[in-house]
Design a protein around this motif. Structure first.
Motif: not given
Length: 779
Positions: A666, A668-669, A676, A724, A727
């Motif tokens: 979770i 991790d971009p 997104d 997250t 995003r």
């Protein structure tokens, strides 16, 4: 070989009664009334006898315990008690020689039973409730009493009673005057009263012929009734082989005291507690003016004792002034009585003819010999004189295999319970959590001891405990058990009842500090025992393999393994999810999060992402409640995802939405980068316990730490979820995230800083702040 005396004269009778206590004296009176010539043998001062030291309470309901009524043999004995309670008024009048109606022998009007805070709830409270329930079952009058309204009662405040009930029909007599009146009545009826001791039985082949006195004199008769309490055992032993399969009599040694009160007062009724740890309850019985009887202790002893033990005197007198009336502390002790109750090796009375023709045995057990004396006297008179019996005494025939009223497991549980209760009754001071350690530690010790004692038979709890300290008892028990196996064969295996297993498991789990012990025991029973339900299956016998399977699960639960792991399932809404090692157990509180999140997300065909999905519970619940949704569950744990996918496959017919699961971090971009700004709802039940926080073993020991703890402050995962979600979500998209209830303000701040507004806190079903709902800011 028959025993034939070599010296002394012979005197013939129809019946010889050995034992001049309440049972023997009553039998001699009843036999003489029916025209028999009778000899009554016993020393005038009655050494070792139980009757002389008895409180002589004429009641059966006050003696009720849960253990008495939980088996067929105890119930059969209680049926005799019920008969006896109605006989006493007429019996007392019949032995009073016309000088009174017998009521002058009564020393108390009714019995008041106290439930105080001295003992343990599992014994004292349960026995108190059993007394009340039995009174109601048999329509026996009683009244609930406020202990504050009992004038004579003045206990130490630390021992004050919690409840009380008064039984108006249960009185008491003066045992000394009763025995005197019985002896006088016997003499008036022509009974030959012999001040002496019978030392052996005379037999000719399989027929009794009489007895030999200790002075060498022989008394002959065609019938001999052994009614000498624990002293009867010597007479049985005098006939080789006779007692091989007759449960041996040992002594229930006890002390009582006669006390003159300082202020010259006494209660009107008997005041007593329910029966307690391995003994009778504390009881105060009014006697002559200004005097009360205080009783009584009970200690198993291989042989009768004649002198009181200091320990027992101190304990008894200490109990009396602390629990009943404080000024007994300054009263004078007139006399200390010592008595020896007869206790057979299987805990039940010996009533009937022995294998030696014409030789009969009549005993009480524990506390009921004197009370049963009129009923048994009449029944034995009928039998000895060839009349038709009226009572069914067959279960208590002297020669028998051990009467096993309850399972070995139940005996062990009771032994442990009463062993610990003796400590609380004597006000021991142990650390608060030690009882659980002692309980858990003692059970395997006594279970192993019972197995070591014998493979097939288990003695009563008090005998099981006493045998660990008395090697002679061990020898007698093993000899009796071996003889019975040789005579009657091995006992058939008795399957425990499902309800008994559940009760024992609940006690075991309580000792292990499991939060909902009975509910868990019931759940495990329903899982391990096919067809079991608490409403209909409590009495259902459980085969060995079922019991072993059940106890294996109970032992794991006692080690605090999550119940859901043992059952292999958990529920969220009406979805049954499979869970086990390696995955977080979904909690019912999360239902509120799902319901509130979907209420805030009104987009048609919503795109949903469930972070930290674990078993897939939230993702699948959303998919079941919103069939038009498209849901993706994410977790970094391959083990958890296996459970999630397994649940998805299992619930495919119930979950109409598109649900898939992916592995990912979770934080991790790049996680789900293709989504997104296009997600309508993000849900998450992330790890949220601070590393330093102490957590129950079900969570901290067994469930994966990465699903539970999240850094020093418990918020590491929360920060990643918020970032997250910000995003992934579209503008006005909804975030619903569960958190630890103590971190509400910090979670709200993290969510706001990540770009959310309309942040609201919500409580679970217990009223604890548990989750936050927020919208992705439009700007």
């Amino acid at each position: 070989m028959p025993h034939t005396p070599q010296q002394g004269r012979e005197t013939g009778f129809d019946v010889i009664v050995v034992g001049n206590g309440a049972l023997g004296s009553s039998a001699a009176v009843e036999l003489a009334r029916r025209g028999a010539s009778v000899a009554l043998i016993g020393r005038a001062h009655r050494p070792y006898a139980a009757s002389t030291a008895a409180g002589a309470m004429l009641g059966c309901f006050g003696e009720v315990t849960t253990a008495l009524l939980d088996n067929a043999y105890g119930q059969a004995k209680f049926e005799l008690d019920l008969l006896a309670k109605d006989v006493w008024p007429q019996w007392l009048e019949s032995i009073s020689g016309g000088v009174s109606d017998g009521r002058d022998l009564l020393t108390a009007t009714g019995t008041t039973v106290l439930l105080n805070s001295v003992g343990t709830g599992s014994i004292d409270t349960d026995n108190f409730n059993a007394i009340r329930a039995t009174l109601e079952k048999h329509d026996e009058p009683y009244e609930t009493v406020d202990p504050a309204d009992l004038d004579w009662l003045d206990p130490d405040p630390n021992s004050r009673p919690l409840q009380a009930l008064h039984i108006p029909g249960e009185h008491a007599v003066d045992s000394g005057r009763l025995l005197h009146r019985l002896e006088r009545t016997a003499r008036d009826l022509g009974v030959t009263v012999v001040d002496g001791h019978a030392s052996s039985v005379i037999s000719d082949g399989d027929q009794v012929r009489g007895v030999v006195l200790e002075n060498g004199e022989s008394l002959t008769a065609g019938q001999v009734l052994l009614a000498g309490g624990v002293g009867t055992q010597d007479m049985v032993d005098s006939v080789p082989g006779l007692g091989d399969c007759i449960p041996r009599l040992v002594a229930g040694y006890g002390v009582s005291a006669l006390v003159t009160t300082e202020d010259g007062t006494q209660p009107q009724s008997v005041i007593r507690t329910p029966n307690r740890a391995f003994a009778c309850g504390l009881h105060i019985v009014p006697r002559s003016a200004g005097q009360v009887y205080v009783g009584a202790t009970n200690i198993i002893s291989p042989r009768p004792l004649a002198d009181p033990v200091m320990r027992d005197i101190l304990f008894l007198l200490e109990c009396s002034h602390r629990q009943i009336r404080r000024n007994l502390w300054t009263s004078t002790v007139v006399r200390v009585n010592v008595g020896n109750r007869p206790i057979s090796l299987d805990g039940f009375p010996l009533l009937g003819e022995t294998p030696l023709d014409g030789l009969w045995m009549m005993t009480g057990t524990y506390r009921d010999g004197l009370f049963l004396s009129p009923v048994l006297a009449k029944e034995f008179a009928r039998r000895l004189l060839g009349e038709e019996p009226e009572l069914n005494l067959e279960p208590f025939a002297p020669e028998r295999a051990p009467l096993q009223g309850v399972s070995r497991e139940s005996v062990v549980d009771t032994t442990v319970e009463h062993t610990l209760a003796t400590g609380y009754e004597q006000h021991w001071r142990v650390p608060t959590d030690w009882q659980e350690f002692l309980d858990v530690g003692l059970k395997p010790i006594y279970a192993e001891w019972a197995k070591e004692l014998d493979a097939d038979f288990t003695p009563q709890p008090d005998l099981l405990a006493a045998a660990r300290l008395e090697p002679q008892l061990v020898t007698w028990l093993r000899t009796y058990y071996d003889n019975c196996r040789a005579r009657f064969g091995r006992p058939g295996e008795t399957s425990p009842a499902a309800g008994d297993l559940v009760d024992s498991a609940a006690e075991f789990l309580t000792a292990a500090r499991v939060p909902a012990p009975r509910a868990d025991a019931l759940a495990l029973a329903a899982h391990a025992l096919p067809g079991y339900s608490p409403e209909t299956g409590a009495a259902t016998p459980v085969p060995t393999e079922g019991a072993e399977r059940f106890w294996s699960l109970v032992a794991r639960r006692a080690d605090r393994e999550p119940l859901e792991y043992l059952l292999g399932r958990a529920r969220l809404f009406d979805l049954e999810l499979e869970v086990g090692a390696g995955v977080f157990v979904p909690q019912p509180r999360t239902e509120a999060l799902v319901t509130e999140a979907l209420a805030r997300c009104d987009t048609p065909r919503p795109r949903v992402v469930d972070l930290c999905t674990g078993s897939g519970a939230v993702a699948l619940a959303v998919g079941a409640l919103r069939p038009d949704a498209v849901v993706t569950g994410v977790d970094h744990s391959a083990d958890a995802l296996r459970w999630a996918k397994q649940n998805g496959d299992k619930l495919r017919s119930r979950v109409k939405a598109e649900v898939d699961f992916v592995e990912g971090d979770i934080a991790d971009p790049e996680l789900l980068a293709a989504l997104d700004g296009g997600v309508d709802l993000v849900t998450a039940v992330p790890p949220n316990f601070p590393d330093r926080l102490q957590v129950v073993p079900e969570t901290s020991v067994y469930q994966p730490a990465t699903a539970i703890r999240s850094g020093w402050d418990g918020l590491d995962a929360m920060r990643a979820v918020a970032a997250t979600a910000a995003r992934l979500l579209r503008k006005e998209g909804v975030l619903a995230v569960e958190h630890h209830d103590a971190l509400t303000d910090a979670v709200i701040e993290i969510v706001r800083e990540a770009g959310f507004d309309s942040v609201t806190s919500h409580t679970d079903q217990n009223g604890h702040p548990r989750f936050v709902i927020a919208r992705r800011a439009a700007a």
